[in-house]
Design an enzyme around this catalytic site. Structure first.
Site, short mmCIF file in Angstrom:
data_model
loop_
_atom_site.label_atom_id
_atom_site.label_comp_id
_atom_site.label_asym_id
_atom_site.label_seq_id
_atom_site.Cartn_x
_atom_site.Cartn_y
_atom_site.Cartn_z
CE LYS A 1 0.07 5.26 -1.97
NZ LYS A 1 -0.92 4.62 -2.76
CG HIS B 1 -5.73 -2.43 0.50
ND1 HIS B 1 -4.97 -2.09 -0.59
CD2 HIS B 1 -5.23 -1.73 1.55
CE1 HIS B 1 -4.06 -1.19 -0.23
NE2 HIS B 1 -4.19 -0.96 1.07
CB SER C 1 -0.93 -0.07 1.21
OG SER C 1 -2.09 0.67 0.94
CD1 TRP D 1 -7.96 3.38 -1.97
CD2 TRP D 1 -9.57 4.55 -3.00
NE1 TRP D 1 -7.83 4.70 -1.61
CE2 TRP D 1 -8.81 5.44 -2.23
CE3 TRP D 1 -10.64 5.07 -3.76
CZ2 TRP D 1 -9.06 6.81 -2.16
CZ3 TRP D 1 -10.90 6.44 -3.68
CH2 TRP D 1 -10.12 7.29 -2.90
C1 GCU Z 1 -5.41 4.83 1.65
C2 GCU Z 1 -4.79 5.60 0.51
C3 GCU Z 1 -3.97 4.69 -0.41
C4 GCU Z 1 -2.99 3.89 0.40
C5 GCU Z 1 -3.70 3.17 1.52
C6 GCU Z 1 -2.78 2.44 2.51
O1 GCU Z 1 -6.39 3.99 1.16
O2 GCU Z 1 -5.81 6.25 -0.18
O3 GCU Z 1 -3.28 5.46 -1.37
O4 GCU Z 1 -2.28 3.01 -0.43
O5 GCU Z 1 -4.41 4.10 2.31
O6 GCU Z 1 -1.63 2.76 2.63
O7 GCU Z 1 -3.29 1.58 3.21
#
Ligand code: GCU
Length: 421
Positions: A265, A402, A261, A352
């Site tokens: 990144k 997720h 997540s 998402w």
């Molecule tokens: C939120 C955010 C995402 C991210 C995620 C996470 O949903 O919008 O961009 O990847 O959190 O880190 O769990």
């Protein structure tokens, strides 16, 4: 009166900005967009070989991501030091060696500390390993009672018993299901992890964490082209790599950086900026990670900058609801990792994060891998669930939400055993 007006204005802004945004989850409504060709330079010249990629194209793409998306690191540390604060040869029921290493980063007479927790297969030297951040502290990934509880700021979480932004014993082991430690060790790999909040607390506040070390006297936040939190987290992983290079039990030329997540990144940006990492795994990294921004599917640039203003550099805000203006897209971030092995993974229920956008990104990065004679994703047809393709560039979409699951780790281990041996 003034105060009440301010409050009403604040409520209005909060309400109106979040009310405006309705994510698109319909593939037929994805706008037509041009995928920037990784093999055409900003001056319009087409590249034909790997040498030109390395000399000309890669540096200009890296610069773009640095100046416009994640932000650059403003300078160098004065000192980095390491200390093994705890170690044992009989951890995890005798299965592993454990080390806890404190890293101290010093600059301008200020310092920041973080702790790397490392598990290594017992009877091995020169171990390849996975390195990745965790979300709530090293002690949350295992029931091992010796793992030090972080003292850093954390988001509160009722389920994990974290109140007052302070993790305690209550959260030991609460996220163990995301870390297949036994499977990793049995496959002959090590695992190293760090609590990301020790590098930079995940809140829109630039007074603390790594950024503050680099300020000149009257500075309170990074400049518009300087690092947000993702780049700070990436910098932390590189400092962990500095340590791993000194550890005789580790083969630092075989470290795969992993992240889920927001931390996926960060893993991608780490792999792009630090070529010492032998491979990169992006688990459900979504917007600002593996997913193509120009598809505007699920989370968008405007939305992520609104919800998490501290993750990217301020320049990135120019692209809010204006993804067309980006000279790059995220497949070019993936391409910066070439020719090193890269795994992009999605989850079916994680719309998402735009699984299809993550897949296409791996597909559009593939021509750069091909320059090096490496195989990636060569068909544009989105894969079926639970049917991974494992080339130098690998991809899977699994059933479920997720998260990081055993299924994900089983694929990563299998792929790493082939490409990062
Ligand atoms: C939120 C955010 C995402 C991210 C995620 C996470 O949903 O919008 O961009 O990847 O959190 O880190 O769990």
């Amino acid at each position: 009166m003034k105060l009440i007006n301010c409050f009403i204005a604040f409520l209005f802004m909060t309400y109106s900005s979040s009310a405006q945004f309705t994510p698109n989850y319909d593939d037929t409504k994805v706008p037509k967009f041009q995928v920037p060709d990784p093999l055409i330079r900003f001056n319009g010249k087409k590249l034909s070989n790997a040498r030109k990629w390395v000399k000309k194209r890669r540096p200009e793409l890296l610069d773009f991501f640095q100046n416009e998306v994640y932000g650059s690191v403003p300078g160098k540390l004065d000192e980095v030091s390491f200390k093994v604060v705890e170690q044992a040869n009989n951890a995890l029921n005798g299965q592993a060696k454990r080390k806890q290493v404190e890293v101290v980063l010093t600059k301008n007479e200020h310092s920041l500390r973080f702790t790397i927790l490392i598990y290594l297969p017992k009877d091995k030297l020169n171990t390849s390993l996975f390195l990745g951040y965790n979300f709530y502290g090293n002690h949350t990934i295992t029931n091992d009672p010796e793992v030090i509880v972080t003292e850093a700021w954390s988001r509160n979480n009722d389920d994990f018993g974290i109140t007052d932004h302070t993790p305690t014993e209550k959260s030991r082991n609460v996220l163990a299901q995301r870390w297949a430690i036994e499977k990793i060790l049995n496959a002959g790999y090590g695992l190293a992890t760090i609590y990301y909040g020790e590098i930079d607390p995940d809140k829109n506040d630039f007074s603390d964490g790594l950024h503050a070390l680099f300020y000149s006297d009257d500075q309170h936040k990074p400049k518009t082209d300087e690092w947000g939190s993702i780049a700070a987290w990436a910098f932390g992983l590189s400092r962990a790599m500095d340590y791993l290079e000194t550890d005789i039990h580790v083969d630092a030329s075989k470290v795969v950086v992993f992240g889920h997540s927001r931390l996926g990144k960060a893993a991608l940006w780490t792999g792009a900026t630090d070529e010492r990492f032998a491979g990169v795994i992006s688990n459900n990294s979504g917007c600002g990670g593996a997913a193509l921004s120009k598809r505007k599917f699920g989370e968008t640039v405007g939305r992520i900058n609104q919800s998490f203003p501290h993750w990217f550099c301020d320049n990135f805000e120019q692209y809010n609801e204006n993804e067309e203006a980006l000279l790059v897209d995220q497949h070019q971030l993936l391409a910066l990792i070439a020719p090193r092995p890269l795994y992009v993974a999605s989850a079916k229920k994680d719309q998402w994060a735009d699984p299809k956008g993550e897949f296409l990104s791996a597909y559009y990065a593939t021509p750069v891998y091909a320059l090096f004679g490496k195989e990636g994703i060569t068909s544009k047809e989105i894969l079926e669930v639970n049917r991974p393709i494992q080339n130098t560039v690998a991809y899977h979409i699994r059933t479920g939400k997720h998260d990081v699951t055993d299924y994900d780790w089983e694929q990563y281990i299998k792929w790493a055993s082939k490409f990062v041996k």
